[in-house]
Design a protein around this motif. Structure first.
Motif, mmCIF file in Angstrom:
data_model
loop_
_atom_site.group_PDB
_atom_site.id
_atom_site.type_symbol
_atom_site.label_atom_id
_atom_site.label_comp_id
_atom_site.label_asym_id
_atom_site.label_seq_id
_atom_site.Cartn_x
_atom_site.Cartn_y
_atom_site.Cartn_z
ATOM 1 N N LEU B 87 28.210 -0.322 -47.439
ATOM 2 C CA LEU B 87 27.633 -1.384 -46.602
ATOM 3 C C LEU B 87 28.144 -1.273 -45.164
ATOM 4 C CD1 LEU B 87 25.987 -4.178 -47.011
ATOM 5 C CD2 LEU B 87 28.221 -5.189 -46.684
ATOM 6 N N VAL B 88 29.470 -1.117 -45.040
ATOM 7 C CA VAL B 88 30.050 -1.009 -43.699
ATOM 8 C C VAL B 88 29.507 0.220 -42.983
ATOM 9 C CG1 VAL B 88 32.187 -0.654 -42.433
ATOM 10 C CG2 VAL B 88 32.135 -2.239 -44.343
ATOM 11 N N MET B 89 29.493 1.342 -43.713
ATOM 12 C CA MET B 89 29.016 2.581 -43.099
ATOM 13 C C MET B 89 27.559 2.455 -42.673
ATOM 14 S SD MET B 89 31.514 4.703 -43.013
ATOM 15 C CE MET B 89 30.739 6.256 -42.616
ATOM 16 N N MET B 90 26.752 1.854 -43.573
ATOM 17 C CA MET B 90 25.327 1.714 -43.311
ATOM 18 C C MET B 90 25.086 0.874 -42.057
ATOM 19 S SD MET B 90 23.066 -0.284 -46.088
ATOM 20 C CE MET B 90 23.241 -2.025 -45.747
ATOM 21 N N LEU B 91 25.860 -0.201 -41.925
ATOM 22 C CA LEU B 91 25.669 -1.056 -40.755
ATOM 23 C C LEU B 91 26.122 -0.357 -39.477
ATOM 24 C CD1 LEU B 91 26.618 -4.536 -42.178
ATOM 25 C CD2 LEU B 91 24.387 -3.750 -41.457
ATOM 26 N N ILE B 92 27.214 0.410 -39.573
ATOM 27 C CA ILE B 92 27.672 1.136 -38.385
ATOM 28 C C ILE B 92 26.611 2.144 -37.958
ATOM 29 C CG2 ILE B 92 29.341 2.805 -37.511
ATOM 30 C CD1 ILE B 92 31.395 1.575 -39.377
ATOM 31 N N ILE B 93 26.111 2.899 -38.953
ATOM 32 C CA ILE B 93 25.184 3.985 -38.622
ATOM 33 C C ILE B 93 23.905 3.420 -38.006
ATOM 34 C CG2 ILE B 93 23.751 5.796 -39.588
ATOM 35 C CD1 ILE B 93 26.010 5.968 -41.770
ATOM 36 N N THR B 94 23.328 2.394 -38.665
ATOM 37 C CA THR B 94 22.065 1.889 -38.130
ATOM 38 C C THR B 94 22.312 1.070 -36.867
ATOM 39 O OG1 THR B 94 22.232 0.045 -39.662
ATOM 40 C CG2 THR B 94 20.847 1.882 -40.317
ATOM 41 N N GLY B 95 23.381 0.274 -36.841
ATOM 42 C CA GLY B 95 23.636 -0.603 -35.695
ATOM 43 C C GLY B 95 24.000 0.185 -34.457
ATOM 44 N N VAL B 96 25.115 0.936 -34.554
ATOM 45 C CA VAL B 96 25.529 1.739 -33.404
ATOM 46 C C VAL B 96 24.463 2.788 -33.105
ATOM 47 C CG1 VAL B 96 27.301 3.298 -32.535
ATOM 48 C CG2 VAL B 96 27.960 1.320 -33.873
ATOM 49 N N GLY B 97 23.867 3.314 -34.183
ATOM 50 C CA GLY B 97 22.809 4.301 -33.998
ATOM 51 C C GLY B 97 21.652 3.741 -33.197
ATOM 52 N N PHE B 98 21.273 2.500 -33.503
ATOM 53 C CA PHE B 98 20.160 1.897 -32.765
ATOM 54 C C PHE B 98 20.519 1.727 -31.293
ATOM 55 C CE2 PHE B 98 18.137 -2.093 -31.235
ATOM 56 C CZ PHE B 98 16.868 -1.559 -31.079
ATOM 57 N N MET B 128 22.409 10.986 -42.449
ATOM 58 C CA MET B 128 23.688 10.280 -42.513
ATOM 59 C C MET B 128 23.614 9.099 -43.482
ATOM 60 S SD MET B 128 26.684 10.571 -40.985
ATOM 61 C CE MET B 128 28.112 9.635 -41.472
ATOM 62 N N LEU B 129 22.466 8.405 -43.476
ATOM 63 C CA LEU B 129 22.313 7.288 -44.412
ATOM 64 C C LEU B 129 22.294 7.805 -45.849
ATOM 65 C CD1 LEU B 129 19.769 5.103 -42.475
ATOM 66 C CD2 LEU B 129 22.067 4.463 -43.148
ATOM 67 N N MET B 130 21.651 8.970 -46.038
ATOM 68 C CA MET B 130 21.654 9.578 -47.360
ATOM 69 C C MET B 130 23.081 9.859 -47.801
ATOM 70 S SD MET B 130 18.660 10.375 -48.673
ATOM 71 C CE MET B 130 17.519 11.580 -48.035
ATOM 72 N N LEU B 131 23.869 10.335 -46.862
ATOM 73 C CA LEU B 131 25.259 10.686 -47.164
ATOM 74 C C LEU B 131 26.036 9.468 -47.658
ATOM 75 C CD1 LEU B 131 27.397 12.766 -44.644
ATOM 76 C CD2 LEU B 131 28.406 11.208 -46.243
ATOM 77 N N VAL B 132 25.905 8.362 -46.964
ATOM 78 C CA VAL B 132 26.763 7.223 -47.318
ATOM 79 C C VAL B 132 26.170 6.382 -48.439
ATOM 80 C CG1 VAL B 132 27.802 7.097 -45.044
ATOM 81 C CG2 VAL B 132 25.823 5.695 -45.556
ATOM 82 N N LEU B 133 24.864 6.496 -48.680
ATOM 83 C CA LEU B 133 24.272 5.655 -49.717
ATOM 84 C C LEU B 133 24.119 6.383 -51.042
ATOM 85 C CD1 LEU B 133 21.540 3.748 -47.689
ATOM 86 C CD2 LEU B 133 23.672 2.861 -48.571
ATOM 87 N N GLY B 134 24.241 7.710 -51.064
ATOM 88 C CA GLY B 134 24.052 8.450 -52.305
ATOM 89 C C GLY B 134 25.058 8.039 -53.365
ATOM 90 N N ASP B 135 24.576 7.932 -54.597
ATOM 91 C CA ASP B 135 25.508 7.528 -55.657
ATOM 92 C C ASP B 135 26.045 8.746 -56.395
ATOM 93 O OD1 ASP B 135 23.663 8.279 -57.650
ATOM 94 O OD2 ASP B 135 24.461 6.701 -58.957
ATOM 95 N N ASN B 136 25.546 9.944 -56.071
ATOM 96 C CA ASN B 136 26.129 11.140 -56.681
ATOM 97 C C ASN B 136 26.495 12.127 -55.583
ATOM 98 O OD1 ASN B 136 23.749 12.917 -56.160
ATOM 99 N ND2 ASN B 136 22.794 11.393 -57.488
ATOM 100 N N LEU B 137 27.366 13.051 -55.966
ATOM 101 C CA LEU B 137 27.904 13.961 -54.952
ATOM 102 C C LEU B 137 26.860 14.957 -54.472
ATOM 103 C CD1 LEU B 137 31.460 14.531 -56.383
ATOM 104 C CD2 LEU B 137 30.897 13.496 -54.213
ATOM 105 N N VAL B 138 25.808 15.173 -55.270
ATOM 106 C CA VAL B 138 24.768 16.108 -54.834
ATOM 107 C C VAL B 138 23.980 15.511 -53.671
ATOM 108 C CG1 VAL B 138 22.865 17.524 -55.567
ATOM 109 C CG2 VAL B 138 24.608 16.886 -57.200
#
Lengths: 102, 616
Positions: B87-98, B128-138
């Motif tokens: 959640l924190v990562m997602m907000l940073i990426i989209t917020g700061v990203g925007f 980047m969102l894929m990276l932080v939201l993925g539930d598996n390492l692949v």
């Protein structure tokens, strides 16, 4: 009626075939090559007829009719090609036409 | 609303596709709307999801979109996993990203490749969102390589200059070293634990591996390799300073706020593995410490405004690694967040300065720009204050937590703490050296500043200023994520410790003031000293790491390439080729062109075949 033994017929067919083959291999005039081819075709036709008489079966005769047709078609095409060849190269000697080689 | 989490990476991906498929034929206004708008939509969605998630009181939320591939037991899916950390990562990426996208609409406006720029940026955010939201390492690895690719593309964005292409390749190759280690780590985890789903994998690891067992250490080490490469820590830090060749918003988004912190995210995400391998965890702390000191020294000597910020980024990520090594997972993520705010602010402000001075990077050719560039000036003051962790700025709270956590580590805690405090002292020096040289003093540059930031650039700067100041008061919802961790008890630390931690950066600023502002000490006089000047050269070159790697890896590689110019392996195939060619020439002889010859060979062949058939 005294029937001719099958061996005689086949031997005659073999001799004819060999004569035709020798003609194809040795002749340089393409018209003679074509004629020798005809001899070979007829040799195989003879073999069919002989075999069909031996087995009392009509298939051999049918096959010979087909060979005849084929030979006619082949001669038509072959003579056409020979005329073209003569017009283009002024010769009927096949060994002159040996440009296509590896 | 939470079910719509798949929209987060989809919006930027659609933006990327529409920009790429139109191939730069759209007018700039529409490109800006698509480019920044897709991220804006993502941020709105993320914010709504965050509100609902925090309101629901659940610890985590899983949304499976589809199965990516199914090979036997191995079925990684496009499955999104949302918990406090993502959640924190997602907000940073989209917020700061925007904010950075918004800034870029103004910053890049004169660039002919406007559309290409936003296409890459959108692709980056999606990965980047894929990276932080993925539930598996692949899935995580997909995002991991995706951001690596975008980083490469964007460093080499101005590809007409071969140096930029070189920097891009360098970044790509150096991070690839770490990525290879990480890929091997994933193979190891899969073969040993039978799953790559992160939560299942962590659970299985806890069940099957004893603390300090060899497999746990190997897995943690390999993952650390990946993290070190991506986050530009020792010994793979050399790519980041050169990565500054890209446009400045790239440096802000990728090489400061988000991508380079992916390593921190990875370690925090798999922190259970690191708890199972205490030696590796200690190694993480020391890698962080060594990096933050090395980068601190180097940052003090740089002249290029962006390289200073790059080294300070390396140094701040060093702090995050220090926190991870100390087991203060949430402190690391907290610092990640505040760092994203103030470092993005600093980079964007640096971009404003660079743009208004016609792409001048050398700080000693700037000087006295306080009046002309008020927005950039205040951005730098606030950003540098937060970077130096002055009291009541956001950086203060996060760095405070990290240093206190480092002090609590059993064994080398005091050493880690002292190192961290020294690092904070250097941070004070180099961050305010930049401010003093660029904004105060005489205008010793021949450049006349253009106008200050335009509106689309000023707004993000102002928002980031607020975040950099007050971001420290945000409560990160990480308690549920790191509940395994040793309970972080509020220990009473003596007042002296606090006083030292507050004093260190202020002392640094003071030193910086004496050198670069009041000129009580003269830098030139110091440089006259042979010891000082050779130290300066050593630090300026980044501790000679580039030259070292040139000797150790690049030159031997080039040497091998030179002696193997004709490729030994190719020799084998060359033999096959020559055999075939000879055989071909021999058989080609038989094609004479004589009709009789062909007929004879046919007849003989027939005879041969018949004879064989009769005999056999």
């Amino acid at each position: 009626m005294q029937s001719i033994p099958i061996e005689h017929g086949l031997i005659l067919a073999g001799i004819l075939f060999a004569l035709g083959l020798v003609g194809v291999l040795t002749r340089r005039n393409i018209v003679f090559v074509l004629m020798s081819l005809e001899v070979m075709l007829n040799a195989s036709g003879l073999a069919f007829v002989v075999a069909s008489t031996r087995w009392g079966h009509a298939d051999g005769q049918v096959m010979f009719l087909m060979i005849l047709t084929l030979a006619a078609a082949e001669v038509a095409v072959g003579l056409g090609l020979i005329i073209q060849m003569y017009r283009k190269f002024q010769t009927v000697d096949i060994d002159v036409l040996s440009k296509m080689k590896g | 609303m939470q079910d719509l989490i798949w929209l987060l990476p989809t919006f930027p991906l659609l933006g990327f596709l529409s920009l790429v498929l139109t191939g730069g034929s759209l007018p700039k206004k529409i490109v800006a709307i698509i480019g920044a708008g897709s991220i804006g939509l993502s941020f709105l969605t993320a914010a709504l999801i965050a509100v609902q998630f925090l309101g629901s009181g659940e610890d985590y939320f899983v949304k499976e979109v589809w199965v990516w591939m199914a090979v036997g037991e191995f079925t990684p899916g496009f499955t999104f996993y949302l918990d406090g950390l993502s959640l924190v990562m997602m907000l940073i990426i989209t917020g700061v990203g925007f904010l950075i996208h918004l800034y870029s609409t103004g910053f890049m406006v004169d660039d002919p490749s406007y559309s290409r720029f936003f296409a890459y940026m959108n692709l980056f955010v999606a990965a980047m969102l894929m990276l932080v939201l993925g539930d598996n390492l692949v899935l995580l690895y997909l995002g991991w390589e995706g951001v690596g690719l975008c980083s490469y593309l964007l460093i080499g964005f101005w590809y007409e200059n071969p140096e930029n292409g070189y920097a891009a390749r360098k970044a790509f190759v150096v991070t690839r070293v770490g990525d290879t280690a990480m890929a091997i780590g994933l193979f190891l985890l899969f073969t040993q634990l039978g799953t790559l789903n992160i939560q299942e994998m962590l659970h299985a690891a806890e069940q099957q591996w004893a603390v300090g067992s060899g497999l746990a250490i190997a897995a943690a080490l390999l993952l650390l390799g990946g993290a070190v490469g991506k986050s530009a820590q020792l010994p793979l830090q050399t790519w980041l300073p050169d990565a500054m060749a890209g446009p400045t918003p790239i440096s802000a988004l990728i090489h400061a706020a988000t991508m380079v912190t992916a390593g921190v995210y990875l370690i925090a995400r798999t922190h259970v593995l690191f708890e199972l391998a205490p030696t590796v965890q200690m190694l993480v702390a020391f890698v962080g410490l060594a990096t933050l000191l090395m980068a601190g020294f180097t940052a003090m000597t740089q002249r290029d405004i962006k390289r200073i910020l790059a080294y300070s980024t390396i140094s701040q990520i060093g702090y995050m690694f220090l926190a991870l090594g100390a087991g203060a997972w949430s402190a690391a993520v907290f610092h990640l967040m505040t760092h994203a705010f103030f470092k993005a602010l600093l980079f964007l402000a640096a971009g404003t300065v660079i743009l208004s001075l016609h792409h001048e990077h050398d700080i000693f050719k700037m000087g006295g720009k306080r009046e002309q560039l008020p927005v950039a000036f205040w951005s730098f003051i606030i950003g540098s204050a937060a970077l130096a962790a002055l009291p009541f700025t956001s950086g203060f709270y996060s760095k405070d937590e990290i240093l206190l956590a480092a002090l609590e580590v059993q064994g080398p805690g005091l050493l880690l703490w002292i190192g961290g405090v020294i690092g904070a002292f250097f941070t004070g020096i180099y961050s305010f050296r930049l401010v003093f040289v660029v904004f105060f003093g005489d205008s010793n540059g021949h450049h006349e500043a253009k106008e200050d930031a335009v509106l689309s650039m000023a707004v993000p700067l102002c928002v980031l200023m607020v975040l950099a100041l007050f971001g420290g008061w945000i409560q990160v919802p990480l308690d549920a994520v790191f509940s395994h961790g040793a309970g972080h008890e509020e220990e009473r630390v003596s007042l002296l410790v606090h006083a030292i931690m507050i004093a260190a950066p202020i002392l640094g600023i003071g030193v910086s003031y004496l050198f670069f502002m009041s000129k009580v000490f003269d830098v030139d006089k110091l440089m006259a000293n042979p010891l000082a000047s050779s130290l300066h050269r050593f630090w300026f070159s980044g501790w000679g790491m580039d030259a070292l790697y040139q000797r150790l890896f690049v030159n031997p590689f080039l040497y091998l390439a030179r002696i193997n110019r004709n490729d030994l392996v190719d020799k084998f195939y060359a033999v096959i080729v020559s055999i075939t060619r000879t055989a071909h020439l021999m058989i080609a002889r038989s094609q004479t062109g004589y009709l009789g010859w062909y007929a004879l060979s046919m007849a003989l062949g027939l005879v041969l075949v018949l004879a064989l058939g009769v005999m056999l």
